[in-house]
Design a protein around this motif. Structure first.
Motif, PDB file in Angstrom:
ATOM      1  N   ILE A 183       0.844  -1.191   0.000  1.00 58.40           N
ATOM      2  CA  ILE A 183       0.000   0.000   0.000  1.00 58.40           C
ATOM      3  C   ILE A 183       0.884   1.246   0.000  1.00 58.40           C
ATOM      4  CG2 ILE A 183      -1.981  -1.119   1.087  1.00 58.40           C
ATOM      5  CD1 ILE A 183      -1.114   0.015   3.761  1.00 58.40           C
ATOM      6  N   SER A 184       0.281   2.363  -0.379  1.00 58.25           N
ATOM      7  CA  SER A 184       1.026   3.617  -0.423  1.00 58.25           C
ATOM      8  C   SER A 184       0.059   4.788  -0.367  1.00 58.25           C
ATOM      9  CB  SER A 184       1.837   3.686  -1.726  1.00 58.25           C
ATOM     10  OG  SER A 184       2.681   4.810  -1.742  1.00 58.25           O
ATOM     11  N   ASP A 185       0.591   5.934  -0.041  1.00 58.51           N
ATOM     12  CA  ASP A 185      -0.141   7.203  -0.152  1.00 58.51           C
ATOM     13  C   ASP A 185      -1.510   7.162   0.518  1.00 58.51           C
ATOM     14  OD1 ASP A 185       1.622   8.972  -2.025  1.00 58.51           O
ATOM     15  OD2 ASP A 185       1.636   6.973  -2.921  1.00 58.51           O
ATOM     16  N   SER A 186      -1.523   6.715   1.776  1.00 60.58           N
ATOM     17  CA  SER A 186      -2.779   6.687   2.526  1.00 60.58           C
ATOM     18  C   SER A 186      -3.130   8.056   3.092  1.00 60.58           C
ATOM     19  CB  SER A 186      -2.732   5.631   3.628  1.00 60.58           C
ATOM     20  OG  SER A 186      -1.558   5.753   4.406  1.00 60.58           O
ATOM     21  N   HIS A 187      -2.149   8.907   3.302  1.00 57.41           N
ATOM     22  CA  HIS A 187      -2.366  10.305   3.699  1.00 57.41           C
ATOM     23  C   HIS A 187      -3.389  10.453   4.818  1.00 57.41           C
ATOM     24  CE1 HIS A 187       0.090  12.159   0.546  1.00 57.41           C
ATOM     25  NE2 HIS A 187      -0.376  11.217  -0.266  1.00 57.41           N
ATOM     26  N   GLY A 188      -3.288   9.618   5.835  1.00 56.04           N
ATOM     27  CA  GLY A 188      -4.172   9.745   6.985  1.00 56.04           C
ATOM     28  C   GLY A 188      -5.449   8.945   6.888  1.00 56.04           C
ATOM     29  N   ASN A 189      -5.674   8.276   5.786  1.00 59.15           N
ATOM     30  CA  ASN A 189      -6.888   7.481   5.647  1.00 59.15           C
ATOM     31  C   ASN A 189      -6.618   6.048   6.086  1.00 59.15           C
ATOM     32  OD1 ASN A 189      -9.240   6.205   4.988  1.00 59.15           O
ATOM     33  ND2 ASN A 189      -9.449   7.167   2.994  1.00 59.15           N
ATOM     34  N   TYR A 190      -6.455   5.869   7.396  1.00 59.89           N
ATOM     35  CA  TYR A 190      -6.158   4.553   7.929  1.00 59.89           C
ATOM     36  C   TYR A 190      -7.308   3.579   7.701  1.00 59.89           C
ATOM     37  CZ  TYR A 190      -8.883   6.178  11.896  1.00 59.89           C
ATOM     38  OH  TYR A 190      -9.874   6.669  12.669  1.00 59.89           O
ATOM     39  N   ALA A 191      -8.532   4.081   7.546  1.00 60.11           N
ATOM     40  CA  ALA A 191      -9.669   3.189   7.300  1.00 60.11           C
ATOM     41  C   ALA A 191      -9.476   2.427   5.987  1.00 60.11           C
ATOM     42  CB  ALA A 191     -10.977   3.972   7.268  1.00 60.11           C
ATOM     43  N   HIS A 192      -8.958   3.099   4.968  1.00 51.03           N
ATOM     44  CA  HIS A 192      -8.701   2.409   3.706  1.00 51.03           C
ATOM     45  C   HIS A 192      -7.555   1.411   3.850  1.00 51.03           C
ATOM     46  CE1 HIS A 192     -10.794   5.111   0.478  1.00 51.03           C
ATOM     47  NE2 HIS A 192     -11.637   4.601   1.339  1.00 51.03           N
ATOM     48  N   ALA A 193      -6.583   1.725   4.696  1.00 51.94           N
ATOM     49  CA  ALA A 193      -5.483   0.794   4.930  1.00 51.94           C
ATOM     50  C   ALA A 193      -6.007  -0.491   5.575  1.00 51.94           C
ATOM     51  CB  ALA A 193      -4.401   1.441   5.797  1.00 51.94           C
ATOM     52  N   PHE A 194      -6.886  -0.341   6.561  1.00 52.61           N
ATOM     53  CA  PHE A 194      -7.482  -1.523   7.190  1.00 52.61           C
ATOM     54  C   PHE A 194      -8.394  -2.270   6.216  1.00 52.61           C
ATOM     55  CE2 PHE A 194      -6.240   0.601  11.146  1.00 52.61           C
ATOM     56  CZ  PHE A 194      -5.664  -0.469  11.808  1.00 52.61           C
ATOM     57  N   ARG A 195      -9.092  -1.530   5.383  1.00 51.46           N
ATOM     58  CA  ARG A 195      -9.967  -2.165   4.382  1.00 51.46           C
ATOM     59  C   ARG A 195      -9.125  -2.978   3.391  1.00 51.46           C
ATOM     60  NH1 ARG A 195     -14.085  -4.852   2.902  1.00 51.46           N
ATOM     61  NH2 ARG A 195     -14.979  -4.314   0.914  1.00 51.46           N
ATOM     62  N   MET A 240      -0.309   2.515  12.823  1.00 48.57           N
ATOM     63  CA  MET A 240      -1.587   2.093  13.380  1.00 48.57           C
ATOM     64  C   MET A 240      -1.881   0.646  12.967  1.00 48.57           C
ATOM     65  SD  MET A 240      -5.310   3.919  13.250  1.00 48.57           S
ATOM     66  CE  MET A 240      -4.627   5.409  13.941  1.00 48.57           C
ATOM     67  N   LEU A 241      -1.586   0.289  11.716  1.00 46.32           N
ATOM     68  CA  LEU A 241      -1.750  -1.096  11.279  1.00 46.32           C
ATOM     69  C   LEU A 241      -0.913  -2.022  12.147  1.00 46.32           C
ATOM     70  CD1 LEU A 241      -1.609  -0.922   7.367  1.00 46.32           C
ATOM     71  CD2 LEU A 241      -3.548  -1.670   8.742  1.00 46.32           C
ATOM     72  N   GLU A 242       0.326  -1.643  12.396  1.00 51.03           N
ATOM     73  CA  GLU A 242       1.212  -2.462  13.237  1.00 51.03           C
ATOM     74  C   GLU A 242       0.620  -2.677  14.623  1.00 51.03           C
ATOM     75  OE1 GLU A 242       5.818  -1.947  11.992  1.00 51.03           O
ATOM     76  OE2 GLU A 242       4.945  -0.245  13.049  1.00 51.03           O
ATOM     77  N   GLU A 243       0.170  -1.583  15.231  1.00 43.69           N
ATOM     78  CA  GLU A 243      -0.338  -1.661  16.601  1.00 43.69           C
ATOM     79  C   GLU A 243      -1.616  -2.484  16.703  1.00 43.69           C
ATOM     80  OE1 GLU A 243      -0.638   2.287  18.230  1.00 43.69           O
ATOM     81  OE2 GLU A 243       1.454   2.729  17.705  1.00 43.69           O
ATOM     82  N   VAL A 244      -2.545  -2.245  15.798  1.00 45.00           N
ATOM     83  CA  VAL A 244      -3.837  -2.923  15.881  1.00 45.00           C
ATOM     84  C   VAL A 244      -3.737  -4.386  15.455  1.00 45.00           C
ATOM     85  CG1 VAL A 244      -6.191  -2.969  14.950  1.00 45.00           C
ATOM     86  CG2 VAL A 244      -5.164  -0.790  15.626  1.00 45.00           C
ATOM     87  N   GLY A 265      -0.785   2.347  -6.186  1.00 47.62           N
ATOM     88  CA  GLY A 265      -1.757   3.429  -6.241  1.00 47.62           C
ATOM     89  C   GLY A 265      -2.031   3.970  -4.849  1.00 47.62           C
ATOM     90  N   PRO A 266      -2.871   4.976  -4.752  1.00 47.78           N
ATOM     91  CA  PRO A 266      -3.121   5.638  -3.464  1.00 47.78           C
ATOM     92  C   PRO A 266      -4.268   5.002  -2.679  1.00 47.78           C
ATOM     93  CG  PRO A 266      -4.268   6.818  -5.168  1.00 47.78           C
ATOM     94  CD  PRO A 266      -3.537   5.675  -5.861  1.00 47.78           C
ATOM     95  N   LEU A 267      -4.216   5.178  -1.381  1.00 45.10           N
ATOM     96  CA  LEU A 267      -5.349   4.831  -0.525  1.00 45.10           C
ATOM     97  C   LEU A 267      -6.067   6.087  -0.049  1.00 45.10           C
ATOM     98  CD1 LEU A 267      -3.954   2.007   1.784  1.00 45.10           C
ATOM     99  CD2 LEU A 267      -5.566   1.781  -0.099  1.00 45.10           C
ATOM    100  N   LYS A 268      -5.632   7.225  -0.520  1.00 40.98           N
ATOM    101  CA  LYS A 268      -6.147   8.500  -0.026  1.00 40.98           C
ATOM    102  C   LYS A 268      -7.644   8.638  -0.264  1.00 40.98           C
ATOM    103  CE  LYS A 268      -5.440  13.434  -0.214  1.00 40.98           C
ATOM    104  NZ  LYS A 268      -4.824  14.548  -0.868  1.00 40.98           N
ATOM    105  N   GLU A 269      -8.329   9.179   0.735  1.00 43.46           N
ATOM    106  CA  GLU A 269      -9.764   9.415   0.647  1.00 43.46           C
ATOM    107  C   GLU A 269     -10.064  10.361  -0.510  1.00 43.46           C
ATOM    108  OE1 GLU A 269     -13.390  10.455   3.691  1.00 43.46           O
ATOM    109  OE2 GLU A 269     -11.357  10.973   4.239  1.00 43.46           O
ATOM    110  N   GLY A 270     -11.156  10.103  -1.204  1.00 44.58           N
ATOM    111  CA  GLY A 270     -11.552  10.969  -2.305  1.00 44.58           C
ATOM    112  C   GLY A 270     -11.008  10.516  -3.646  1.00 44.58           C
TER     113      GLY A 270
END
Length: 154
Positions: A6-18, A41-45, A127-132
């Motif tokens: 994954i890359s370019d999540s820019h604070g959208n951890y929900a997409h990272a978990f998805r 956050m992925l590491e911790e959770v 590709g990005p995980l960024k919201e929007g």
């Protein structure tokens, strides 16, 4: 071996978990920058190690600019791509991959998902995980010294 990239999540951890949920069983996770806090956050959770590199929007000085991972017979170079100026083409990225003797080169930064071959290497931008944006991620599958990749929409 299956890797979630994954890359370019820019604070959208929900997409990272998805992306992690959609990927199913994976043997490792790689985050290619611009979202180091999301990777943490992925590491911790999840209680797993997330291999991560710094992107141009990450300010954690403890993160490396690039990583070289030896997974079986496969050498993977992971970088965000901004230092290799990937928005202007892949020439510098390919050169860095050759220098590292990589068979797989992972990069982000462009927000354009891509899987292609060059100079005997597999180049993968998840590709990005960024919201929007139309978010995406990649699964890289390694079999001995060979690798393949597939892109998935979020």
């Amino acid at each position: 071996m299956r890797l979630l990239v994954i890359s370019d999540s820019h604070g959208n951890y929900a997409h990272a978990f998805r992306a992690h949920q959609m990927a199913g069983d994976v043997d490792g996770i790689i985050h290619l920058g611009d979202g180091s806090e999301d990777a943490r956050m992925l590491e911790e959770v999840l209680g797993v190690t997330v291999h991560k590199v710094a992107g141009n929007c990450d300010f954690d000085r403890g993160l490396p600019a690039e990583l070289t991972l030896e997974l079986g017979e496969c050498r993977i170079l992971a970088t965000h791509g901004n230092r290799e100026r990937v928005k202007s083409g892949l020439k510098e990225l390919i050169g860095k991959g050759i220098e590292a003797k990589a068979s797989v080169v992972l990069y982000g930064h462009t927000h354009l998902p891509a899987v292609e071959a060059a100079q005997g290497m597999l180049l993968v931008n998840p590709g990005p995980l960024k919201e929007g944006l139309a978010g995406s991620f990649a699964i890289v599958t390694i079999h001995g010294a060979t690798a393949s990749a597939k892109l998935y929409p979020i």
